[in-house]
Write an enzyme that holds these catalytic residues in place. Structure first.
Site, mmCIF file in Angstrom:
data_model
loop_
_atom_site.group_PDB
_atom_site.id
_atom_site.type_symbol
_atom_site.label_atom_id
_atom_site.label_comp_id
_atom_site.label_asym_id
_atom_site.label_seq_id
_atom_site.Cartn_x
_atom_site.Cartn_y
_atom_site.Cartn_z
ATOM 1 C CE LYS A 117 -8.256 -6.148 -2.653
ATOM 2 N NZ LYS A 117 -9.132 -5.928 -1.696
ATOM 3 C CG ASP A 120 -7.209 -0.369 -3.150
ATOM 4 O OD1 ASP A 120 -7.018 0.306 -4.564
ATOM 5 O OD2 ASP A 120 -6.703 -0.394 -2.086
#
Length: 214
Positions: A123, A141
């Site tokens: 990420k 997220d």
């Protein structure tokens, strides 16, 4: 909860791009070094908090080489108001050391190479590449996860699988759509008391009662 149809996905995509085509991260940075540090620190911490911490950090350690030589306790002191500051302090110093040792002091903009650095997962790597080079990647997220599920874009239970679903659904313009979904989730489609009356995607919401972000 129903999944969005292809027609709905296209409409959602167009609306997000139209309304957030100039969206960028709210993290404050001047270069790739500062962006990477900020993104690492932002894990389970607000951008607002990170932006309060980084000016002193970047003043003290303005580049990779200085951070690689940093005193751990001093770094901890500077970032102590950030969540998990002990681990993050260790990681950013080790990250800097690795960049100096393996990449001649230049932070790589390659996913696999970025992920090889301490404190950088998929990420984080994607967020950095999306922001810095407009890479056609998706990063998930808590905000993106929540929005994706409320709109029926994914039913997956993990961020990684949700990322796969969004990438398949949207295909292109992912850098814009990632930033759009972050800001949309942060300010409109919030975890508690979402602003449904002001929502530009209300017609496509599959969970009017709300969806608990994981």
């Amino acid at each position: 909860m129903k999944k969005a149809t292809k027609k709905e996905i296209q409409a959602i995509k167009e609306i997000l791009i139209q309304n957030y085509d100039n969206a960028v991260t709210e993290l404050k940075y001047k270069n790739l070094y500062e962006l990477l540090i900020s993104v690492i620190l932002s894990a389970q911490c607000t951008d607002k908090r990170v932006n309060l911490i980084t000016p002193k950090l970047f003043e003290t350690y303005p580049d990779v080489s200085s951070l690689a030589m940093a005193d751990l306790d001093e770094v901890k002191q500077i970032i102590k108001s950030c969540s998990f500051f002990n681990n993050k302090a260790k990681n950013i110093i080790q990250m800097a050391k690795s960049v100096m040792e393996h990449f001649e002091g230049e932070i790589p903009l390659d996913e696999k190479k970025l992920i090889s650095l301490a404190g950088v997962g998929q990420k984080t790597a994607h967020v950095v590449m999306i922001e810095y080079s407009q890479a056609n990647l998706m990063a998930v997220d808590t905000h993106v996860f929540r929005v994706a599920h409320r709109l029926g874009l994914s039913k997956s239970e993990t961020a990684i699988k949700t990322e796969v679903d969004l990438t398949k659904a949207f295909k292109d313009n992912l850098h814009i759509l990632h930033q759009a979904m972050v800001l949309f989730g942060r300010y409109v489609c919030t975890a508690k008391n979402p602003k449904c009356d002001d929502c530009i995607l209300n017609a496509y919401c599959k969970s009017k009662e709300g969806f608990k972000a994981r």
